[in-house]
Design a protein around this motif. Structure first.
Motif, mmCIF file in Angstrom:
data_model
loop_
_atom_site.group_PDB
_atom_site.id
_atom_site.type_symbol
_atom_site.label_atom_id
_atom_site.label_comp_id
_atom_site.label_asym_id
_atom_site.label_seq_id
_atom_site.Cartn_x
_atom_site.Cartn_y
_atom_site.Cartn_z
ATOM 1 N N VAL A 256 0.891 -1.153 -0.034
ATOM 2 C CA VAL A 256 -0.255 0.082 -0.085
ATOM 3 C C VAL A 256 1.111 1.199 -0.057
ATOM 4 O O VAL A 256 1.334 1.679 1.032
ATOM 5 C CB VAL A 256 -0.817 -0.008 1.271
ATOM 6 N N ARG A 257 1.197 1.733 -1.201
ATOM 7 C CA ARG A 257 2.173 3.046 -1.252
ATOM 8 C C ARG A 257 1.709 3.563 -2.485
ATOM 9 O O ARG A 257 1.065 3.127 -3.306
ATOM 10 C CB ARG A 257 3.534 2.254 -1.161
ATOM 11 N N ASP A 258 2.232 4.889 -2.643
ATOM 12 C CA ASP A 258 1.777 5.768 -3.822
ATOM 13 C C ASP A 258 2.963 6.756 -3.984
ATOM 14 O O ASP A 258 3.365 7.189 -3.024
ATOM 15 C CB ASP A 258 0.639 6.459 -3.348
ATOM 16 N N GLU A 259 3.366 6.644 -5.274
ATOM 17 C CA GLU A 259 4.397 7.754 -5.626
ATOM 18 C C GLU A 259 4.176 9.074 -4.994
ATOM 19 O O GLU A 259 5.008 9.929 -4.783
ATOM 20 C CB GLU A 259 4.618 7.641 -7.097
ATOM 21 N N ALA A 260 3.039 9.554 -4.997
ATOM 22 C CA ALA A 260 2.619 10.668 -4.436
ATOM 23 C C ALA A 260 3.147 11.126 -2.929
ATOM 24 O O ALA A 260 3.517 12.102 -2.704
ATOM 25 C CB ALA A 260 1.105 10.837 -4.334
ATOM 26 N N GLU A 261 3.474 9.726 -2.294
ATOM 27 C CA GLU A 261 3.798 9.806 -1.098
ATOM 28 C C GLU A 261 5.364 10.570 -1.066
ATOM 29 O O GLU A 261 5.673 11.041 0.205
ATOM 30 C CB GLU A 261 3.942 8.544 -0.480
ATOM 31 N N LYS A 262 6.054 10.325 -2.098
ATOM 32 C CA LYS A 262 7.368 10.700 -2.243
ATOM 33 C C LYS A 262 7.587 11.916 -2.462
ATOM 34 O O LYS A 262 8.610 12.871 -2.474
ATOM 35 C CB LYS A 262 8.135 9.838 -3.122
ATOM 36 N N ASP A 263 6.539 12.975 -2.981
ATOM 37 C CA ASP A 263 6.370 14.321 -3.354
ATOM 38 C C ASP A 263 6.245 15.348 -1.949
ATOM 39 O O ASP A 263 5.307 15.469 -1.519
ATOM 40 C CB ASP A 263 5.437 14.377 -4.291
ATOM 41 N N ASP A 264 7.453 15.632 -1.748
ATOM 42 C CA ASP A 264 7.396 16.659 -0.680
ATOM 43 C C ASP A 264 7.105 16.183 0.644
ATOM 44 O O ASP A 264 6.026 16.666 1.255
ATOM 45 C CB ASP A 264 6.512 18.048 -0.995
ATOM 46 N N PRO A 265 7.572 15.176 1.107
ATOM 47 C CA PRO A 265 6.905 14.205 2.310
ATOM 48 C C PRO A 265 7.418 15.158 3.573
ATOM 49 O O PRO A 265 8.094 16.023 3.475
ATOM 50 C CB PRO A 265 7.669 12.977 2.239
#
Lengths: 548, 548
Positions: A256-265
């Motif tokens: 359960v993960r999303d590339e969006a999580e790596k965007d300005d975390p």
């Protein structure tokens, strides 16, 4: 009536078939769930072993008891489940792990000998010890992680295992192609069978010790709570045959993960994602070998639970034993680009919580699921009430779950659950350049929202659990959600102002003494005799005492 | 170097000539102020004896130590000034009052005998006792308020006073026209001379015991702190001749109060205004007789301070003794329609704080006034540093004042001061219909604003100390001030999240252990040998241990 308070270490809430896992069949967990209530939103007070457990055992938030991480000693003055249960006439026994570190300085200050009964109890967070084994016999250039004797290692040796540390070389390692130890600490070995007979591995060993204990106690009058505390499915991720190949990559659920999580975390999230553990669990090859081992460990736990349940049933003790199944925290297993626990996403901070109350009062709820917001500290209050004691609510910060088990909806049940995390001992503290005291995180979860506040001047995190049950969209930087953040901060503030240390006086003590000082001669605001009763003045009357 | 930590009970900050009182001349307080620094904005952690004192003695906020009102026992596990000073090689002695109640249950739980050295110290909040006398020998139909033996009553008896309770019948009563005891608890008698020779009254008695103590310790090597803790000018408001008629109604300052305060007052303020004490102090006839007696008591304190200073000077000890003059709280004396203490207006929560440091480093500040926001918990840290110890800032919540005494401005000095008040034992708890745990008030004071939050769903209070130094205009209900309230709530929230209980691990302890578990064999996130050093794996190598 006795209590089996069973804890698994690092067991995710959703790795049980009763909680919906599609591949992992856990008929014995399910059997207890069918006999009792499964709480679907149970949160631990801190997603790390030591701090979480000290909250289970004291019934208090981590910032109330202060033992906020592994190895941070629990203050000698903190009362525990053992104290409260003994007051209610119930013994409190430990079989397994606690991760407790004794407050040696505090004991020395108060002259408490470690080998006295009192010293032994405060050193073991209130339990009488049947077996204490934290199951962490790691060993490196600076020696053992755990300085105690290991009952489990002694057991293995008694069974003929000849290594110096069979916990590692047998129970938690496999064998490689060249006949060398394949340490379970190297996750590439997770698919190998552990180099131990299954019946000698840690979970069956502890189950057998538990049955020994119950046998020993049979026929004795004093009721007991036994905290049966398994180290598994905690790492090292390796399991003996036949459990090592029951599951394969085909049973591994997508992360359960999303590339969006790596965007300005969030900076703390970022530090954990970029740590060694996060990086390892981002690899599919790692997940594909570790998760099947983890599932095997759980399957073994389930089978051993079955053995224990069968024993209780066969010996007619099922009707007189409350059974609680829970965990100290979960395991990310690659979800959210993370491994292990530590942060507040559901796989880490939410735990299984299944309670079977054998009494007729609980018949109406058997087999049901309760989605009330439950905190791990609720168990201490539950046990005290079950033992017939009065819950000391000036000390215990949780609430008894018995009403839920009896189909009642308690008044004013909490609208938010709290968890805390102190990462001061983690390398990320240095990465972030924060002082130890600023490495503190707070979670507030309502039915809908999950919020994290980070000390040290860092921004918060916010998830909408309804719209985004996977918690991949951090809304905290979106101005639209400013009012929600503000509400969450208000909840955190309210909780932070709680009265947690007035533990020497209950509300009832106070109500009973209120207004009594006047009857002991303390007369305030009294101008003349009309302001006060004759009786109050009687000791102050009479001819003036002369002077010498 | 020794420390005389002198506390007066219920001494207002502004009833000293150095603090501007126009009629009360206190040359000896002024003399210490001229030798040292007078802190002009020193706040107590709670405006009530017991809670305030436990904060002075533990160096911790009242919600951290939990002894939030008179007679609420201080937990046996709480560390005190005595513990910290002994660690730094300094003795810690008590001469007078503490209002400490021992945690008898906590001691029993830990097997601590009250008559052991350890038991005696934890029963006396860490002090070794030279004299313990709380000076509250009130007596009513239910017996004595204080159950201990009274060293002061014994002293009076040894001097030939024959009453059963000469503390009351002599030291704290006058004689009426008919030769009957005129109890000082009836304020109408406040103008009478107490029925005791002045040299036998409480303040000279304690001063003499202090000189005895210092004489006994002269020539001994171990430095000491002596907490010289006077009961006066605390009620009963009555003082022996010649102090009983040094002041009259012409010296009574007008009450600082305004009719506007009675217009829709805050419910807690309202309850206190309408209580017996408030009503009594609203009467001018009461103020006109009580305040001159209160001033006489202070004048006597000042004269006795002079005796002590002269003794130190004559015996060449003034250069080796830090002297601190302070109080546990103030006294409303009719200001704001109130009597006694309890709430957060300046006459109640602000205290005198005068510190003389004999060392040359403090020469540059002698005779100056410091208006930094100071909290009473700062003294414990000050004393530890003065004693040469390291301030354990994971336990002590205050900060050393030594930099201020040396003309330095410490980095990041606090921008707000906190005080708390638990009125659960007061009748007002019932008037307001609140549960004991909801009877909690919090003050946040900045340079400009003073804010009060009340639990139990009550509204806040807010004063602008610049525009309204008399604190008669509560701005909290004026929407114009919503942003200020919001800032004050944010400050309270930040403070409420403070780390107060991680007292078994310092930041330095944590920094020293960070990252060390890997060297004890706990290898996390390790996939294969490339992720970890050879050394870390050395104990995990070798041929696989066989199975039996």
């Amino acid at each position: 009536m006795n209590i089996l308070f069973i804890m698994y270490d690092q067991l995710r809430f959703d790795y049980l078939s009763c909680a919906g896992h599609p591949h992992l069949h856990t008929p014995n967990f399910d059997r207890v769930a069918a006999m009792g209530v499964r709480f679907d939103r149970a949160y631990v007070q801190s997603p790390v072993c030591g701090a979480s457990r000290m909250s289970f055992y004291t019934g208090r938030y981590t910032s109330s008891h202060g033992a906020t991480w592994n190895g941070y000693p629990l203050k000698v003055g903190e009362l525990t489940l053992g104290d409260h249960l003994r007051d209610a006439g119930m013994q409190s026994w430990l079989i397994g792990k606690t991760h407790m570190t004794a407050d040696v300085k505090g004991m020395q200050r108060l002259g408490i000998a470690a080998d006295s009964m009192i010293g032994a109890r405060v050193s073991e967070c209130g339990f009488d010890v049947w077996i204490r084994d934290d199951g962490l016999w790691g060993e490196g250039p600076d020696g053992f992680y755990d300085q105690r004797r290991s009952p489990y290692n002694e057991y293995l040796k008694s069974k003929g295992y000849e290594a110096e540390n069979p916990w590692h070389h047998n129970a938690n390692s496999g064998v490689d192609e060249e006949g060398q130890t394949a340490s379970g600490f190297l996750m590439r070995h997770a698919g190998k069978p552990a180099n131990v007979h299954e019946e000698h591995s840690e979970t069956p060993w502890l189950t057998d010790r538990t049955i020994d204990f119950i046998e020993e106690k049979r026929g004795q009058d004093t009721p007991w709570l036994a905290h049966v505390s398994y180290i598994k499915p905690h790492w090292p991720y390796i399991v003996p045959a036949p459990y090592h190949d029951m599951y394969g990559p085909e049973h591994v659920l997508p992360a359960v993960r999303d590339e969006a999580e790596k965007d300005d975390p969030h900076p703390v999230f970022d530090a954990f994602m970029n740590g060694r553990i996060g990086k390892a669990f981002q690899r599919d090859d790692v997940r594909d070998v570790v998760i099947p081992a983890y599932m095997g460990l759980i399957k073994q736990c389930d089978d051993q639970l079955g053995k224990l349940l069968d024993y209780l049933e066969d010996s007619d003790q099922l009707d007189s034993t409350m059974i609680v199944l829970t965990a100290d925290h979960g395991d990310y297993l690659g979800d959210h680009w993370l491994g292990e626990k530590d942060l507040f996403h559901e796989p880490s901070v939410k735990v299984p919580m299944i309670i079977y109350d054998p009494r007729a009062e609980a018949d109406s709820t058997r087999g049901t699921v309760c989605n009330a917001l439950v905190e791990s500290i609720d168990l201490a209050a539950t046990f005290v009430e079950f033992a017939g004691g009065e819950v000391p609510d000036h000390i215990l910060e949780g609430r008894s779950l018995l009403p839920w088990l009896q189909g009642q909806v308690p008044d004013n049940w909490r609208e938010f659950a709290i968890s805390e995390y102190d990462y001061s001992s983690q390398p990320h503290a240095q990465t972030l350049g924060l002082a130890a005291r600023d490495c503190r995180l707070f979670m507030v979860t309502t039915e809908r929202w999950k919020f994290m506040h980070a000390e040290g001047g860092l921004r918060p995190m916010l998830f909408d659990l309804q719209a985004d049950p996977d918690e991949v969209n951090d809304l905290a930087t979106d101005p639209v959600y400013a009012p929600v953040l503000s509400e969450m901060y208000e909840r955190l503030a309210k909780w932070s102002r709680r009265m947690s240390q007035r533990t020497t006086m209950s509300d009832a003590d106070i109500d009973a003494r209120r207004g009594k000082s006047g009857r002991r001669g303390i007369l305030l605001g009294v101008v003349d005799e009309t302001d006060v009763s004759e009786e109050a003045l009687v000791r102050y009357r009479g001819p003036a005492a002369g002077r010498p």
